[in-house]
Design a protein around this motif. Sequence first.
Motif, PDB file in Angstrom:
ATOM      1  N   VAL A   1      34.126  41.138  45.995  1.00 52.68           N
ATOM      2  CA  VAL A   1      33.212  40.076  45.601  1.00 52.68           C
ATOM      3  C   VAL A   1      32.367  40.981  44.643  1.00 52.68           C
ATOM      4  N   HIS A   2      31.486  41.793  45.375  1.00 54.54           N
ATOM      5  CA  HIS A   2      30.419  42.549  44.805  1.00 54.54           C
ATOM      6  C   HIS A   2      30.796  43.340  43.678  1.00 54.54           C
ATOM      7  N   GLN A   3      31.860  44.053  43.877  1.00 58.82           N
ATOM      8  CA  GLN A   3      32.382  44.985  42.816  1.00 58.82           C
ATOM      9  C   GLN A   3      32.584  44.337  41.305  1.00 58.82           C
ATOM     10  N   ALA A   4      33.051  43.002  41.458  1.00 63.03           N
ATOM     11  CA  ALA A   4      33.047  42.430  40.236  1.00 63.03           C
ATOM     12  C   ALA A   4      31.751  41.794  39.531  1.00 63.03           C
ATOM     13  N   LEU A   5      30.896  42.109  40.121  1.00 60.71           N
ATOM     14  CA  LEU A   5      29.600  41.530  39.533  1.00 60.71           C
ATOM     15  C   LEU A   5      29.245  42.643  38.400  1.00 60.71           C
ATOM     16  N   VAL A   6      28.686  42.163  36.943  1.00 57.13           N
ATOM     17  CA  VAL A   6      28.473  43.070  36.176  1.00 57.13           C
ATOM     18  C   VAL A   6      27.275  42.880  35.365  1.00 57.13           C
ATOM     19  N   ASP A   7      26.540  41.773  35.651  1.00 57.65           N
ATOM     20  CA  ASP A   7      25.475  41.368  35.008  1.00 57.65           C
ATOM     21  C   ASP A   7      24.295  42.131  35.574  1.00 57.65           C
TER      22      ASP A   7
END
Length: 410
Positions: free
Chosen positions: A404-410
């Motif tokens: 889940v966290h690796q997909a955050l890009v903002d």
Amino acid sequence: MTELKVEADAAEVGFDADRLKRVDTHFRRYVDDGRLAGWTIAVARRGRVAHLSHYGSRDLEAGLSVEADTLWRIYSMTKPITSVAALMLYERGALELTDPVSRYIPSFADLRVYKAGSALNPATVPATEPVRVWHLLTHTAGLTYGFHHAHPVDEMYRLKGFEFGGPRGMDLAATCDAWATLPLLFQPGTEWNYSVATDVLGRVVEVASGKSLDEFFAQEIFTPLGMTETAFSVAEGDRDRLAALYVPRPGGGLVRNTSLAEAITRPPSMLSGGGGLVSTAHDYHRFTQMLAGGGELDGERLLGPRTVRYMTRNHLPGGADLQEFGRPIFAESSFAGVGFGLGFSVVVDPLAGKALTSTGEFAWGGLASTAFFIDPAEEITAMFFTQLMPSSTYPVRSQLRTLVHQALVD
């Protein structure tokens, strides 16, 4: 039946859609190679569901797929609900965190603490201080679980019929009285041990509120939050929606657990605030959003925001983590870099825990490998539902957090 639905495109809430797909790609392998029967995964940010997926079977033998309305035994994910109930009563002045438990359960006066010896012939000493409500909330009371198989007191629980659940026909009040006859593992407040403490807390909720635990949950938590499918048993007409319970087969594959699985199909004599509920993805999402919203959801406030912040801080003495303060046993959390609040694990040092997450993330899981986490810093909630015992079989929780966290890009 209200279903959980996707409410935002991944990019709208700061996720890279392609990277978020890795969550499903990874966990499909668990089903395809026979490690899990099936699962539901939900990820939300800033209160909006950005990812929702179902895969595999809720019942392998019957050939039934996981659906949006599948019912899951959430086991110890019941504990945060009981902890919220206790804090609601605390806010109303109905109990104090420092109250001796014996104020609500008289048999908890004059407890003994294990010193040496076997389960059949233990040496004990008097408790130097009473077990208090905050000890129950933090698992520092000195209570245990029979299924730990790590200490003579664990064996004493099993000899009394308490391993998974307890003797049939014994209600919550009688169960707490039975536990009070057994010695504590340690002096209250001096160590952390995952235990039946939250079941005892459920009895405190009953006495302090004047309601049975199922009544309190239904009236004070489930109805306000719209959790219409969460209960201590599954009605006969809904049993086809209940996911089957499995254990790993030696050498690969899964074996259905029928003996433990069927308990949820009948109303229990003992209302277990530590592990007795069945729920759906929709319902537990509502509960996580209330917590992520500082105690409020859709105009219904269960707790004040300061109370939620207080209960999701690390309450272990001296700011210790579970590695330092806990006993090296099974629990629904990793130990390094993780403390414990009033009903939740709390990340105190992501570096120590080698975890891609934020300080302050709070979480818990259940015996059948269900899990949730809430990361207030990133405004994320995530849930994973399946039915595989024990939850220590695979690193589902740490992998979910990373994916889940690796997909955050903002």
